[in-house]
Structures are given as structure tokens and as C-alpha cells.
Design a protein around this motif. Structure first.
Motif, PDB file in Angstrom:
ATOM      1  N   LEU A 107       1.006  -1.056  -0.101  1.00 24.05           N
ATOM      2  CA  LEU A 107      -0.101   0.002   0.127  1.00 24.05           C
ATOM      3  C   LEU A 107       0.898   1.380   0.037  1.00 24.05           C
ATOM      4  CD1 LEU A 107      -1.755  -2.440   1.408  1.00 24.05           C
ATOM      5  CD2 LEU A 107      -3.070  -0.509   2.490  1.00 24.05           C
ATOM      6  N   GLN A 108       0.516   2.149  -1.006  1.00 20.57           N
ATOM      7  CA  GLN A 108       1.517   3.180  -1.040  1.00 20.57           C
ATOM      8  C   GLN A 108       1.084   4.405  -0.272  1.00 20.57           C
ATOM      9  OE1 GLN A 108       4.274   3.120  -2.458  1.00 20.57           O
ATOM     10  NE2 GLN A 108       4.212   1.086  -3.481  1.00 20.57           N
ATOM     11  N   CYS A 109       1.855   5.213   0.149  1.00 19.22           N
ATOM     12  CA  CYS A 109       1.310   6.388   1.091  1.00 19.22           C
ATOM     13  C   CYS A 109       2.485   7.649   0.769  1.00 19.22           C
ATOM     14  CB  CYS A 109       1.049   6.357   2.585  1.00 19.22           C
ATOM     15  SG  CYS A 109       0.882   7.767   3.326  1.00 19.22           S
ATOM     16  N   ALA A 110       2.118   8.670   0.214  1.00 16.05           N
ATOM     17  CA  ALA A 110       2.997   9.971   0.170  1.00 16.05           C
ATOM     18  C   ALA A 110       2.148  11.249   0.673  1.00 16.05           C
ATOM     19  CB  ALA A 110       3.141  10.109  -1.575  1.00 16.05           C
ATOM     20  N   GLN A 111       3.086  12.011   1.234  1.00 17.21           N
ATOM     21  CA  GLN A 111       2.704  13.165   1.492  1.00 17.21           C
ATOM     22  C   GLN A 111       3.699  14.495   1.092  1.00 17.21           C
ATOM     23  OE1 GLN A 111       4.522  15.492   4.100  1.00 17.21           O
ATOM     24  NE2 GLN A 111       5.844  13.748   4.845  1.00 17.21           N
ATOM     25  N   ASP A 112       3.044  15.729   0.721  1.00 22.73           N
ATOM     26  CA  ASP A 112       3.608  16.576   0.091  1.00 22.73           C
ATOM     27  C   ASP A 112       3.797  17.863   1.223  1.00 22.73           C
ATOM     28  OD1 ASP A 112       1.308  18.085  -2.109  1.00 22.73           O
ATOM     29  OD2 ASP A 112       1.071  17.575   0.248  1.00 22.73           O
TER      30      ASP A 112
END
Lengths: 114, 117
Positions: free
Chosen positions: A21-26
Motif C-alpha cells: 500500500l502506497q502513501c505519500a505526503q507533500d
């Protein structure tokens, strides 16, 4: 500014399969978290990270692994999927780890293991 | 022992009326934060309001206010002038001091609010 993003939104796995499961935050947040939400329940912490290269277990880590190679990304790996891992998975991030700091959540990934 | 207790599994309210969602908590830590999140049927978790344990005044954010009674260890969410779009699941959560080893939010089991026209 997309905030916290998660992919995929939905996934069906067979028992014994694996997935990430992918997670990214900017938002340039150092602190990131993975929670799971079982039907009719609140969220429980699986793993968290206080920065790139640093991760630790939460309340329900069994059957999962994480890595944090960059500030932005915090993938969750499921090895040998089991029906008990059927849940909604949320990734979250926060600027700091103080009790006053808000955690911001991604939209979630709904996982079914059959 | 439950750290966050939400005793109302479901609530109904008429549109334009106010509603209070209950939350009690348990901690021995003098420094903590209390949060309310909204989870609509689409599934995302939306932050609504925050109250710190040392805050002297009750938190307010638009139509949301937090009725914080520290001695009773309660942090009830008040929604004024309910709207149909307020229909959702609402979670109370607590975050304690980092040096207690508890870094994450602890969630209650939630209250499902339905706003009726």
C-alpha cells in the motif's frame, strides 16, 4: 498541495498473496503513521515513522512491514495476506509528535482478503 | 481499560438543530490533546477540532465547538445548526505526551450521526 495520498483505493487479495500500500505526503511532515480500521471500530496504529530511515511498531504490527526511504513516502507491505487483514487502511502524517499536533489522513485503502 | 469512550453508537438530529456527541477519556498524563474527526460515507477522515489539556477556553471552529470538562474527563462535540451534510461517523481521539511512549492517536469507537430533513 495534495496533502496525504494513498493508492490503491480498493484491492482484493487472495490468501497468501502480498501487496504494498502506497502513501505519500507533500507537507514536509517528518512523522507518518499507518492505521487500520476494522468495521464499526476506531483506528488502530500499525506502524509509524519519525523520519526517513526510522520506523517502529504500533499496536497491531503483525503481518506488516514498512520502510521509509524518503520524507515523502511511507509504504506498507503485507506479506502472506490473511482474511484477518481485511480492513480499511489509513496513512496519516503530522509535522511533529507533540500532543498538540494534528494528524492529517489520506483517503484510505479498502482491502479485502478472500 | 478504554482510553476513549463514545457511548452513543448512533444519534439522530433534525436539520438546523444542535446536537452533542459524547466523549470521555482516561489518562494520567497532564499533557494531552483531544481531537474530533468526521468520517463521511466516502471514508476519508476529516479533522474537525482540537482541544489541548492546558487550554483555558473551549475550542470552536465554525459550527463545531468542544465542551471540555477536564475534571469529568469529557470532551463532547457540539454541532450547531445541523446540516444534511453533517451525516457521518464521528470519532473522538486523544494524543498523549510522546515520552509516555504512546505516539499515536487513540480512537473511540465512533458515533454515527444522521441528520434528518
Amino acid at each position: 498541495n495534495a496533502g496525504v495520498t494513498q493508492t490503491p483505493k480498493f484491492r482484493i487479495l487472495k490468501i497468501g498473496q502480498s501487496m504494498t500500500l502506497q502513501c505519500a505526503q507533500d507537507m514536509n511532515h517528518n512523522y507518518m503513521y499507518w492505521y487500520r480500521q476494522d468495521p464499526g471500530m476506531g483506528l488502530k496504529l500499525i506502524y509509524y515513522s519519525v523520519g526517513a530511515g526510522i520506523t517502529d511498531k504500533g499496536e497491531v504490527p503483525n503481518g506488516y512491514n514498512v520502510s521509509r526511504s524518503t520524507t515523502e513516502d511511507f509504504p506498507l507491505r503485507l506479506e502472506l495476506a490473511a482474511p484477518s487483514q481485511t480492513s480499511v487502511y489509513f496513512c496519516a502524517s503530522s509535522y511533529s509528535e507533540t500532543s498538540t499536533d494534528t494528524q492529517y489522513f489520506g483517503p484510505g485503502t479498502r482491502l479485502t482478503v478472500l | 481499560a478504554q482510553k476513549i469512550t463514545q457511548t452513543q453508537p448512533g444519534m439522530f438530529v433534525q436539520e438546523k438543530e444542535a446536537v452533542t456527541l459524547d466523549c470521555t477519556y482516561d489518562t494520567s498524563d497532564p499533557s494531552y490533546g483531544l481531537f474530533w474527526y468526521k468520517q463521511p460515507s466516502s471514508g476519508e477522515m476529516i479533522f474537525l477540532i482540537y482541544q489541548g489539556s492546558y487550554d483555558q477556553q473551549n475550542a470552536t471552529e465554525g459550527r463545531y465547538s468542544l465542551n471540555f470538562q477536564k475534571a469529568r474527563k469529557s470532551a463532547n462535540l457540539v454541532i450547531s445548526a445541523s446540516q444534511l451534510g453533517d451525516s457521518a461517523m464521528y470519532f473522538c481521539a486523544m494524543r498523549e505526551r510522546v515520552d509516555t511512549g504512546r505516539r499515536a492517536l487513540t480512537f473511540g469507537s465512533g458515533t454515527r450521526l444522521q441528520v434528518q430533513p
